[in-house]
Design a protein around this motif. Sequence first.
Motif, mmCIF file in Angstrom:
data_model
loop_
_atom_site.group_PDB
_atom_site.id
_atom_site.type_symbol
_atom_site.label_atom_id
_atom_site.label_comp_id
_atom_site.label_asym_id
_atom_site.label_seq_id
_atom_site.Cartn_x
_atom_site.Cartn_y
_atom_site.Cartn_z
ATOM 1 N N GLY A 198 -34.056 -23.857 -66.826
ATOM 2 C CA GLY A 198 -34.808 -23.447 -65.750
ATOM 3 C C GLY A 198 -35.618 -21.979 -66.110
ATOM 4 N N ILE A 199 -34.988 -21.250 -67.020
ATOM 5 C CA ILE A 199 -35.416 -19.906 -67.496
ATOM 6 C C ILE A 199 -36.908 -19.995 -68.011
ATOM 7 C CG2 ILE A 199 -35.191 -18.169 -69.201
ATOM 8 C CD1 ILE A 199 -32.218 -18.432 -69.242
ATOM 9 N N ASP A 200 -37.051 -20.956 -68.740
ATOM 10 C CA ASP A 200 -38.517 -21.143 -69.532
ATOM 11 C C ASP A 200 -39.475 -21.167 -68.443
ATOM 12 O OD1 ASP A 200 -37.073 -20.833 -71.609
ATOM 13 O OD2 ASP A 200 -37.764 -22.424 -72.933
ATOM 14 N N ASN A 201 -39.432 -22.361 -67.740
ATOM 15 C CA ASN A 201 -40.641 -22.687 -66.658
ATOM 16 C C ASN A 201 -40.867 -21.438 -65.662
ATOM 17 O OD1 ASN A 201 -38.160 -24.436 -66.177
ATOM 18 N ND2 ASN A 201 -38.878 -23.710 -64.203
ATOM 19 N N THR A 202 -39.535 -20.745 -65.313
ATOM 20 C CA THR A 202 -39.713 -19.659 -64.255
ATOM 21 C C THR A 202 -40.615 -18.434 -64.857
ATOM 22 O OG1 THR A 202 -37.597 -20.351 -63.163
ATOM 23 C CG2 THR A 202 -38.494 -18.093 -62.777
ATOM 24 N N VAL A 203 -40.210 -18.041 -66.241
ATOM 25 C CA VAL A 203 -40.786 -16.900 -66.644
ATOM 26 C C VAL A 203 -42.316 -17.332 -66.983
ATOM 27 C CG1 VAL A 203 -41.079 -15.771 -68.941
ATOM 28 C CG2 VAL A 203 -38.940 -15.997 -68.043
ATOM 29 N N SER A 204 -42.633 -18.674 -67.253
ATOM 30 C CA SER A 204 -43.885 -18.901 -67.432
ATOM 31 C C SER A 204 -44.836 -19.032 -66.299
ATOM 32 C CB SER A 204 -43.866 -20.244 -68.242
ATOM 33 O OG SER A 204 -45.349 -20.926 -68.360
ATOM 34 N N THR A 205 -44.137 -19.572 -65.234
ATOM 35 C CA THR A 205 -44.638 -19.676 -63.937
ATOM 36 C C THR A 205 -45.083 -18.109 -63.154
ATOM 37 O OG1 THR A 205 -43.765 -21.689 -63.288
ATOM 38 C CG2 THR A 205 -44.714 -20.456 -61.435
ATOM 39 N N PHE A 206 -44.064 -17.309 -63.282
ATOM 40 C CA PHE A 206 -43.933 -15.897 -62.682
ATOM 41 C C PHE A 206 -44.485 -14.759 -63.405
ATOM 42 C CE2 PHE A 206 -41.213 -18.624 -59.897
ATOM 43 C CZ PHE A 206 -41.596 -18.221 -58.600
ATOM 44 N N GLY A 207 -44.299 -15.094 -64.638
ATOM 45 C CA GLY A 207 -44.533 -13.863 -65.549
ATOM 46 C C GLY A 207 -43.609 -12.819 -65.588
ATOM 47 N N ASN A 208 -44.022 -11.420 -66.116
ATOM 48 C CA ASN A 208 -42.852 -10.574 -66.088
ATOM 49 C C ASN A 208 -41.633 -10.953 -66.864
ATOM 50 O OD1 ASN A 208 -44.712 -8.554 -64.657
ATOM 51 N ND2 ASN A 208 -44.386 -9.450 -62.735
ATOM 52 N N MET A 209 -40.632 -10.587 -66.215
ATOM 53 C CA MET A 209 -39.388 -10.757 -66.919
ATOM 54 C C MET A 209 -38.217 -11.138 -65.809
ATOM 55 S SD MET A 209 -38.997 -7.397 -69.445
ATOM 56 C CE MET A 209 -40.343 -6.813 -70.575
ATOM 57 N N ILE A 210 -37.241 -11.835 -66.390
ATOM 58 C CA ILE A 210 -36.105 -12.214 -65.478
ATOM 59 C C ILE A 210 -34.824 -11.553 -66.155
ATOM 60 C CG2 ILE A 210 -37.213 -14.004 -64.383
ATOM 61 C CD1 ILE A 210 -35.469 -16.076 -66.349
ATOM 62 N N MET A 211 -33.854 -11.601 -65.351
ATOM 63 C CA MET A 211 -32.479 -11.519 -65.649
ATOM 64 C C MET A 211 -31.802 -12.761 -65.303
ATOM 65 S SD MET A 211 -31.135 -7.626 -64.711
ATOM 66 C CE MET A 211 -29.474 -7.934 -65.532
ATOM 67 N N PHE A 212 -30.705 -13.424 -66.116
ATOM 68 C CA PHE A 212 -30.177 -14.591 -66.018
ATOM 69 C C PHE A 212 -28.866 -14.445 -66.123
ATOM 70 C CE2 PHE A 212 -29.041 -19.065 -67.255
ATOM 71 C CZ PHE A 212 -29.560 -19.367 -66.070
ATOM 72 N N ARG A 213 -28.092 -14.956 -64.954
ATOM 73 C CA ARG A 213 -26.629 -14.977 -65.337
ATOM 74 C C ARG A 213 -25.701 -16.046 -64.445
ATOM 75 N NH1 ARG A 213 -21.836 -10.441 -64.809
ATOM 76 N NH2 ARG A 213 -20.258 -11.557 -65.812
ATOM 77 N N SER A 214 -25.043 -16.730 -65.016
ATOM 78 C CA SER A 214 -24.372 -18.016 -64.215
ATOM 79 C C SER A 214 -25.329 -18.777 -63.263
ATOM 80 C CB SER A 214 -23.170 -17.280 -63.553
ATOM 81 O OG SER A 214 -22.430 -16.712 -64.584
ATOM 82 N N GLY A 215 -26.488 -19.023 -63.773
ATOM 83 C CA GLY A 215 -27.372 -19.821 -62.640
ATOM 84 C C GLY A 215 -28.091 -19.083 -61.965
ATOM 85 N N LYS A 216 -27.968 -17.665 -61.702
ATOM 86 C CA LYS A 216 -28.895 -17.014 -61.063
ATOM 87 C C LYS A 216 -29.899 -16.249 -61.756
ATOM 88 C CE LYS A 216 -28.425 -13.339 -57.550
ATOM 89 N NZ LYS A 216 -27.657 -12.225 -56.895
ATOM 90 N N LEU A 217 -31.048 -16.578 -61.207
ATOM 91 C CA LEU A 217 -32.323 -15.877 -61.752
ATOM 92 C C LEU A 217 -32.667 -14.465 -61.039
ATOM 93 C CD1 LEU A 217 -34.582 -18.687 -62.601
ATOM 94 C CD2 LEU A 217 -33.372 -17.328 -64.304
ATOM 95 N N THR A 218 -33.002 -13.520 -61.539
ATOM 96 C CA THR A 218 -33.283 -12.363 -60.889
ATOM 97 C C THR A 218 -34.688 -11.624 -61.402
ATOM 98 O OG1 THR A 218 -31.190 -11.515 -60.292
ATOM 99 C CG2 THR A 218 -33.004 -9.852 -60.271
ATOM 100 N N ARG A 219 -35.796 -11.561 -60.819
ATOM 101 C CA ARG A 219 -36.894 -11.282 -61.510
ATOM 102 C C ARG A 219 -37.200 -10.019 -61.455
ATOM 103 N NH1 ARG A 219 -40.671 -14.543 -57.623
ATOM 104 N NH2 ARG A 219 -42.209 -12.932 -58.168
#
Length: 388
Positions: free
Chosen positions: A203-224
């Motif tokens: 889910g990292i790739d589609n989330t970054v592509s949708t929202f842009g900017n950057m994300i932190m990802f750990r153990s299934g939790k995404l933080t923009r």
Amino acid sequence: MEVRTRAPGKIILSGEHAVVHGSTAVAGSIDLYTNVSLRISNSSDVDDGLLEFQLKDMGLAFSWKIQKIKETISELGFPLSSSAPSFSSESIKLFATLVEQQNIPEAKIGLAAGISAFLWLYTSIQGFKPATAVVTSDLPLGSGLGSSAAFCVSISAALLASSGALSSVSSHDGWLTLGESELELVNRWAFEGEKIIHGKPSGIDNTVSTFGNMIMFRSGKLTRIKPSMPLRMLVTNTKVGRNTKALVAGVSERACRHPEAMTAVFTAVDSISKELAAIIQSPASDMLAITEKEDKLEELMEMNQGLLQCMGVSHSSIETVLRTTLKYKLASKLTGAGGGGCVLTLLPALLSKTIVDKVIAELESCGFQCLVAAIGGKGIEIGFCGYS
């Protein structure tokens, strides 16, 4: 009305592989896009129409009679709700039969899952309307830059926009951006498309592509997160294909053989990702502050690359890129699965174009493809234009 969309690719700045073992990863969008143009017919004679799908960069075009699509999937009850339901394995088998009827060149047979994803998304959202969809992309396929996610995001947004499910909140340079709830909707649909293509994506790739900017990802939790400084990278595509599943499995096997050492490696990567994210978000008041932050980022990238080598996922082609960029005192690391794929090189804000050109020329003489990309920009964008 013609709907145009563009969705960015992504890079992983730090944390690849270690993220599977509980460490933090940082990913960001890049200003290299997959573009979709969608025209839906208003013809009243729907059943005699065609659904046309063009992959323009590859010179490939496919078409299906609407009546044939109806007959094949009639039992599934399309179109579906706009809340992005999950697909069923039964439905994908039926769509696969539609794809198999097309003459896909043997060398391009890997595209079949993406075409199935397009058909599922199209009929789920639009139902059985004749249409033409044209796809172009800046992103090389299978290189770790999120090409399939950008495809799914751009297709989903075009279909939802043409169905009236999206409304824009602002515009710039002829492109419209979406509100939070609309972005969430696009992301849910795109994730379903990614699952059709990849099985179990993070889910990292589609989330970054949708929202842009950057994300932190750990153990299934995404933080923009949002960068406070300009970031520019040279992305070098080694053009060496790799087996991502085998590379991931290899890291896990090494962790089983050397549990204490590899736990220390993963812990170090986690620290690097967190520090990198903090640096990117911290304010920079002037060029001196930006330069100091870039120096720290370069060190973190070099450290992360060393740890990726510890995991056993580097490759001779990657090492060639590292040696070449090091000659120019530039820091590089692999991005994504490794074993080939792409390498990132930080391009400092004050670096001269002359040096960048020299680096690119030397890398391209090795047979590599070089792309310069800004990191952490906008996500999915939409445009509309009339046609006669």
